[in-house]
Design a protein around this motif. Structure first.
Motif, short mmCIF file in Angstrom:
data_model
loop_
_atom_site.label_atom_id
_atom_site.label_comp_id
_atom_site.label_asym_id
_atom_site.label_seq_id
_atom_site.Cartn_x
_atom_site.Cartn_y
_atom_site.Cartn_z
N PHE A 65 -25.91 -21.03 -18.91
CA PHE A 65 -25.54 -21.71 -20.00
C PHE A 65 -25.24 -23.41 -19.77
O PHE A 65 -25.42 -23.73 -18.54
N ASP A 66 -25.30 -24.05 -20.73
CA ASP A 66 -25.04 -25.61 -20.44
C ASP A 66 -23.48 -25.88 -20.40
O ASP A 66 -22.71 -25.25 -21.12
N VAL A 67 -23.20 -26.70 -19.51
CA VAL A 67 -21.67 -27.25 -19.52
C VAL A 67 -21.63 -28.40 -20.25
O VAL A 67 -22.40 -29.39 -20.30
N LYS A 68 -20.69 -28.31 -21.25
CA LYS A 68 -20.20 -29.73 -22.01
C LYS A 68 -19.00 -30.59 -21.29
O LYS A 68 -18.98 -31.66 -22.13
N GLU A 97 -26.51 -21.41 -13.83
CA GLU A 97 -26.90 -19.84 -13.79
C GLU A 97 -26.38 -19.32 -12.87
O GLU A 97 -26.35 -19.73 -11.68
N GLY A 98 -25.94 -18.00 -13.09
CA GLY A 98 -25.48 -17.15 -12.03
C GLY A 98 -25.28 -15.62 -12.57
O GLY A 98 -25.88 -15.06 -13.56
N LYS A 99 -24.33 -15.02 -11.78
CA LYS A 99 -23.94 -13.48 -12.03
C LYS A 99 -22.41 -13.54 -12.44
O LYS A 99 -21.60 -14.17 -11.67
N LEU A 100 -22.17 -12.73 -13.48
CA LEU A 100 -20.92 -12.54 -13.80
C LEU A 100 -20.62 -11.04 -13.42
O LEU A 100 -21.16 -10.21 -13.67
N ASP A 101 -19.60 -10.79 -12.39
CA ASP A 101 -19.17 -9.73 -11.77
C ASP A 101 -17.67 -9.46 -12.30
O ASP A 101 -16.83 -10.27 -11.66
N ILE A 102 -17.23 -8.44 -13.01
CA ILE A 102 -15.85 -8.29 -13.02
C ILE A 102 -15.59 -6.92 -12.54
O ILE A 102 -16.18 -6.03 -12.66
N LYS A 103 -14.48 -7.12 -11.81
CA LYS A 103 -13.99 -5.72 -11.24
C LYS A 103 -12.42 -5.37 -11.88
O LYS A 103 -11.76 -6.36 -12.12
N VAL A 104 -12.37 -4.32 -11.85
CA VAL A 104 -11.02 -3.84 -12.39
C VAL A 104 -10.16 -2.94 -11.32
O VAL A 104 -10.91 -1.96 -10.67
N ASN A 105 -9.11 -3.19 -11.16
CA ASN A 105 -8.41 -2.33 -10.34
C ASN A 105 -7.47 -1.53 -11.20
O ASN A 105 -6.46 -2.13 -11.89
N VAL A 106 -7.26 -0.26 -11.09
CA VAL A 106 -6.69 0.66 -11.75
C VAL A 106 -5.38 0.86 -11.00
O VAL A 106 -5.28 1.40 -9.90
N ASP A 107 -4.21 0.61 -11.80
CA ASP A 107 -2.75 0.82 -11.27
C ASP A 107 -2.23 2.13 -11.53
O ASP A 107 -1.85 2.88 -10.63
N ALA A 108 -2.38 2.68 -12.67
CA ALA A 108 -1.90 3.83 -12.89
C ALA A 108 -2.82 4.43 -14.18
O ALA A 108 -3.25 3.90 -14.94
#
Length: 92
Positions: free
Chosen positions: A13-16, A26-37
């Protein structure tokens, strides 16, 4: 686990605004989810029966009142002819 086997999403993406204004990132989007219950979903309430005795009773009352208000078009009432003795007739 290798980097390629993870569920990362590639972004470009272009930054405004900000420090990188006017540059392309340019990069990598890595989302992690921690499950509590973990809990079960609440079960839906059972639907009541369509015609319970209260609904039927209310429907009968509404029908009778409506019929009476409309002048008895259903012919529910039994009408008697007016009986007048000949000496009580009105003279106009």
């Amino acid at each position: 686990m290798s980097e390629e086997s993870t569920n990362a999403m590639r972004v470009k993406f272009d930054v405004k605004e900000g420090v990188f204004k006017g540059k392309e990132l340019e990069g990598k989007l890595d989302i992690k989810v921690n499950v509590d219950a973990v809990t079960d979903k609440p079960k839906d309430k059972p639907k009541p029966a369509l015609f319970t005795w209260e609904v039927f009773f209310l429907a009968v009352i509404v029908a009778l009142v409506t019929n009476h208000a409309a002048g008895d078009p259903a012919g529910i009432k039994h009408y008697h002819k007016m009986q007048r003795s000949p000496d009580r007739q009105l003279v106009l």
